[in-house]
Design a protein around this motif. Structure first.
Motif, PDB file in Angstrom:
ATOM      1  N   GLY A  77      58.590  53.076  42.372  1.00 16.96           N
ATOM      2  CA  GLY A  77      59.656  52.586  41.501  1.00 16.96           C
ATOM      3  C   GLY A  77      59.661  51.080  41.323  1.00 16.96           C
ATOM      4  O   GLY A  77      60.313  50.565  40.405  1.00 16.96           O
ATOM      5  N   ASP A  78      58.948  50.356  42.196  1.00 17.03           N
ATOM      6  CA  ASP A  78      58.809  48.910  42.012  1.00 17.03           C
ATOM      7  C   ASP A  78      57.994  48.629  40.758  1.00 17.03           C
ATOM      8  O   ASP A  78      57.229  49.479  40.280  1.00 17.03           O
ATOM      9  CB  ASP A  78      58.107  48.272  43.214  1.00 17.03           C
ATOM     10  N   THR A  79      58.134  47.419  40.235  1.00 19.04           N
ATOM     11  CA  THR A  79      57.368  46.999  39.068  1.00 19.04           C
ATOM     12  C   THR A  79      56.487  45.819  39.440  1.00 19.04           C
ATOM     13  O   THR A  79      56.928  44.916  40.168  1.00 19.04           O
ATOM     14  CB  THR A  79      58.300  46.587  37.913  1.00 19.04           C
ATOM     15  N   VAL A  80      55.242  45.860  38.961  1.00 19.72           N
ATOM     16  CA  VAL A  80      54.327  44.742  39.187  1.00 19.72           C
ATOM     17  C   VAL A  80      53.859  44.201  37.841  1.00 19.72           C
ATOM     18  O   VAL A  80      53.839  44.916  36.838  1.00 19.72           O
ATOM     19  CB  VAL A  80      53.100  45.145  40.032  1.00 19.72           C
ATOM     20  N   ARG A  81      53.488  42.933  37.844  1.00 21.45           N
ATOM     21  CA  ARG A  81      52.859  42.321  36.688  1.00 21.45           C
ATOM     22  C   ARG A  81      51.404  42.048  37.056  1.00 21.45           C
ATOM     23  O   ARG A  81      51.125  41.452  38.095  1.00 21.45           O
ATOM     24  CB  ARG A  81      53.563  41.024  36.302  1.00 21.45           C
ATOM     25  N   ILE A  82      50.486  42.494  36.202  1.00 21.17           N
ATOM     26  CA  ILE A  82      49.048  42.357  36.457  1.00 21.17           C
ATOM     27  C   ILE A  82      48.444  41.415  35.430  1.00 21.17           C
ATOM     28  O   ILE A  82      48.821  41.425  34.249  1.00 21.17           O
ATOM     29  CB  ILE A  82      48.362  43.733  36.408  1.00 21.17           C
ATOM     30  N   LYS A  83      47.486  40.578  35.883  1.00 23.54           N
ATOM     31  CA  LYS A  83      46.805  39.684  34.952  1.00 23.54           C
ATOM     32  C   LYS A  83      45.319  39.638  35.277  1.00 23.54           C
ATOM     33  O   LYS A  83      44.893  40.014  36.366  1.00 23.54           O
ATOM     34  CB  LYS A  83      47.406  38.278  34.995  1.00 23.54           C
ATOM     35  N   ASP A  84      44.545  39.208  34.288  1.00 18.41           N
ATOM     36  CA  ASP A  84      43.095  39.035  34.415  1.00 18.41           C
ATOM     37  C   ASP A  84      42.368  40.350  34.685  1.00 18.41           C
ATOM     38  O   ASP A  84      41.393  40.400  35.445  1.00 18.41           O
ATOM     39  CB  ASP A  84      42.757  38.012  35.512  1.00 18.41           C
ATOM     40  N   THR A  85      42.847  41.418  34.071  1.00 16.79           N
ATOM     41  CA  THR A  85      42.205  42.729  34.181  1.00 16.79           C
ATOM     42  C   THR A  85      42.186  43.379  32.794  1.00 16.79           C
ATOM     43  O   THR A  85      42.658  42.804  31.813  1.00 16.79           O
ATOM     44  CB  THR A  85      42.977  43.666  35.140  1.00 16.79           C
ATOM     45  N   SER A  86      41.682  44.603  32.747  1.00 11.41           N
ATOM     46  CA  SER A  86      41.764  45.382  31.508  1.00 11.41           C
ATOM     47  C   SER A  86      43.120  46.042  31.357  1.00 11.41           C
ATOM     48  O   SER A  86      43.373  46.727  30.354  1.00 11.41           O
ATOM     49  CB  SER A  86      40.682  46.469  31.505  1.00 11.41           C
ATOM     50  N   TYR A  87      44.003  45.856  32.329  1.00  7.21           N
ATOM     51  CA  TYR A  87      45.305  46.542  32.340  1.00  7.21           C
ATOM     52  C   TYR A  87      46.454  45.545  32.480  1.00  7.21           C
ATOM     53  O   TYR A  87      47.476  45.824  33.107  1.00  7.21           O
ATOM     54  CB  TYR A  87      45.348  47.555  33.493  1.00  7.21           C
ATOM     55  N   ASP A  88      46.288  44.364  31.878  1.00  8.09           N
ATOM     56  CA  ASP A  88      47.313  43.328  31.993  1.00  8.09           C
ATOM     57  C   ASP A  88      48.657  43.814  31.452  1.00  8.09           C
ATOM     58  O   ASP A  88      48.717  44.549  30.454  1.00  8.09           O
ATOM     59  CB  ASP A  88      46.893  42.070  31.234  1.00  8.09           C
ATOM     60  N   GLY A  89      49.729  43.373  32.115  1.00  7.49           N
ATOM     61  CA  GLY A  89      51.075  43.745  31.686  1.00  7.49           C
ATOM     62  C   GLY A  89      51.922  44.160  32.875  1.00  7.49           C
ATOM     63  O   GLY A  89      51.538  43.965  34.036  1.00  7.49           O
ATOM     64  N   SER A  90      53.072  44.726  32.583  1.00  9.33           N
ATOM     65  CA  SER A  90      54.001  45.173  33.629  1.00  9.33           C
ATOM     66  C   SER A  90      53.917  46.684  33.788  1.00  9.33           C
ATOM     67  O   SER A  90      53.890  47.430  32.789  1.00  9.33           O
ATOM     68  CB  SER A  90      55.437  44.766  33.279  1.00  9.33           C
ATOM     69  N   TRP A  91      53.908  47.122  35.051  1.00  5.22           N
ATOM     70  CA  TRP A  91      53.751  48.546  35.349  1.00  5.22           C
ATOM     71  C   TRP A  91      54.697  48.953  36.481  1.00  5.22           C
ATOM     72  O   TRP A  91      54.812  48.251  37.481  1.00  5.22           O
ATOM     73  CB  TRP A  91      52.317  48.858  35.804  1.00  5.22           C
ATOM     74  N   VAL A  92      55.331  50.096  36.308  1.00  5.86           N
ATOM     75  CA  VAL A  92      56.045  50.734  37.410  1.00  5.86           C
ATOM     76  C   VAL A  92      55.002  51.413  38.286  1.00  5.86           C
ATOM     77  O   VAL A  92      54.016  51.972  37.764  1.00  5.86           O
ATOM     78  CB  VAL A  92      57.069  51.761  36.894  1.00  5.86           C
ATOM     79  N   VAL A  93      55.181  51.361  39.595  1.00  7.06           N
ATOM     80  CA  VAL A  93      54.145  51.876  40.495  1.00  7.06           C
ATOM     81  C   VAL A  93      54.637  53.076  41.288  1.00  7.06           C
ATOM     82  O   VAL A  93      55.837  53.285  41.471  1.00  7.06           O
ATOM     83  CB  VAL A  93      53.671  50.776  41.478  1.00  7.06           C
ATOM     84  N   THR A  94      53.666  53.849  41.754  1.00 11.94           N
ATOM     85  CA  THR A  94      53.913  54.926  42.723  1.00 11.94           C
ATOM     86  C   THR A  94      53.120  54.616  43.972  1.00 11.94           C
ATOM     87  O   THR A  94      51.895  54.426  43.902  1.00 11.94           O
ATOM     88  CB  THR A  94      53.489  56.296  42.157  1.00 11.94           C
ATOM     89  N   ARG A  95      53.805  54.513  45.092  1.00 15.04           N
ATOM     90  CA  ARG A  95      53.126  54.214  46.357  1.00 15.04           C
ATOM     91  C   ARG A  95      52.336  55.435  46.814  1.00 15.04           C
ATOM     92  O   ARG A  95      52.871  56.534  46.941  1.00 15.04           O
ATOM     93  CB  ARG A  95      54.160  53.829  47.426  1.00 15.04           C
ATOM     94  N   VAL A  96      51.066  55.250  47.058  1.00 12.82           N
ATOM     95  CA  VAL A  96      50.200  56.324  47.565  1.00 12.82           C
ATOM     96  C   VAL A  96      50.045  56.180  49.074  1.00 12.82           C
ATOM     97  O   VAL A  96      50.123  57.146  49.821  1.00 12.82           O
ATOM     98  CB  VAL A  96      48.826  56.282  46.868  1.00 12.82           C
ATOM     99  N   SER A  97      49.827  54.952  49.534  1.00 16.52           N
ATOM    100  CA  SER A  97      49.717  54.667  50.962  1.00 16.52           C
ATOM    101  C   SER A  97      50.111  53.209  51.181  1.00 16.52           C
ATOM    102  O   SER A  97      50.452  52.497  50.232  1.00 16.52           O
ATOM    103  CB  SER A  97      48.292  54.914  51.464  1.00 16.52           C
ATOM    104  N   ALA A  98      50.041  52.779  52.441  1.00 18.05           N
ATOM    105  CA  ALA A  98      50.374  51.384  52.745  1.00 18.05           C
ATOM    106  C   ALA A  98      49.434  50.405  52.055  1.00 18.05           C
ATOM    107  O   ALA A  98      49.777  49.238  51.856  1.00 18.05           O
ATOM    108  CB  ALA A  98      50.344  51.156  54.253  1.00 18.05           C
ATOM    109  N   ASP A  99      48.257  50.911  51.650  1.00 20.04           N
ATOM    110  CA  ASP A  99      47.241  50.027  51.066  1.00 20.04           C
ATOM    111  C   ASP A  99      46.899  50.357  49.621  1.00 20.04           C
ATOM    112  O   ASP A  99      46.037  49.694  49.026  1.00 20.04           O
ATOM    113  CB  ASP A  99      45.957  50.087  51.900  1.00 20.04           C
TER     114      ASP A  99
END
Length: 218
Positions: A87-109
């Motif tokens: 449910g957290d949101t991250v902002r990504i840059k310098d990739t093919s997927y730049d922008g803001s994304w809601v995330v789903t935690r899969v593991s601690a890493d």
């Protein structure tokens, strides 16, 4: 004035005898030590003391992940101890997927980007957590900050809608902030500090207010 001198000045205001050490296990010294840090920070926040003025350029913390890979069609981000929850949101840059994304935690890493479509190998880039409630970035305040003064030249007491202070973070829509603040002045943290000989960095007006408030607290 030394720290020992400050102790004795405060104690004199309540009619106590002088002490010879700031660490002696005696009632008078124990009473001063019990409130020293709290009162110091309280007095630092009470006025914009020139000797305690500091500034720093704040930026969000960008994390460089290990990789971006395919996970059942979604982009899987690998980043050691990322600290995110679903449910957290991250902002990504310098990739093919730049922008803001809601995330789903899969593991601690690892975590996936919700509603993403993995399409090609991409540079790992970097990401930062987006704060809730509409701001683009969050920036950790300096560890020695006891009171904010200005952000990008605007006084913190002024009405504004481009940034907000929340706990130990500055929330903002800009990627860099010029931050002016009152710092915690703690001379005793220095390795060569001698409470009997080292002159405190406080100015004379601050010492008077500090000693008076120590006396009142005791």
């Amino acid at each position: 004035m030394t720290k020992l001198g400050l102790f004795n000045y405060a104690l004199s205001k309540i009619g106590e005898y002088k002490v010879t050490s700031t660490t002696a296990d005696v009632p008078a010294v124990n009473r001063v030590n019990a409130c020293y840090n709290h009162v110091r920070d309280l007095v630092l926040r009470s006025h914009r003391w020139n000797f305690a003025r500091a500034h720093k350029t704040l930026k969000p913390t960008w994390v460089v992940p290990t990789s971006l890979t395919n996970s059942s069609g979604l982009v899987l981000v690998t980043a050691t101890a990322h600290g995110l929850v679903t449910g957290d949101t991250v902002r990504i840059k310098d990739t093919s997927y730049d922008g803001s994304w809601v995330v789903t935690r899969v593991s601690a890493d690892t975590f996936t980007l919700d509603d993403s479509t993995y399409s090609a190998t991409s540079a790992a880039g970097s990401f930062t957590q987006v704060p809730p409630f509409g701001y683009d970035y969050q920036m950790l305040l300096p560890t020695d900050c006891v009171m904010a003064r200005t952000v990008n030249g605007v006084d913190v007491s002024s009405a504004q809608d481009i940034w907000e202070l929340q706990g130990r973070y500055l929330l903002t829509d800009v990627e860099e902030a010029k931050f002016v603040y009152t710092k915690r002045v703690a001379d005793e943290d220095a390795e060569d500090f001698d409470p009997n000989a080292t002159e405190l960095s406080f100015d004379s007006d601050f010492l008077e207010v500090f000693a008076t408030n120590l006396a009142l607290e005791m």
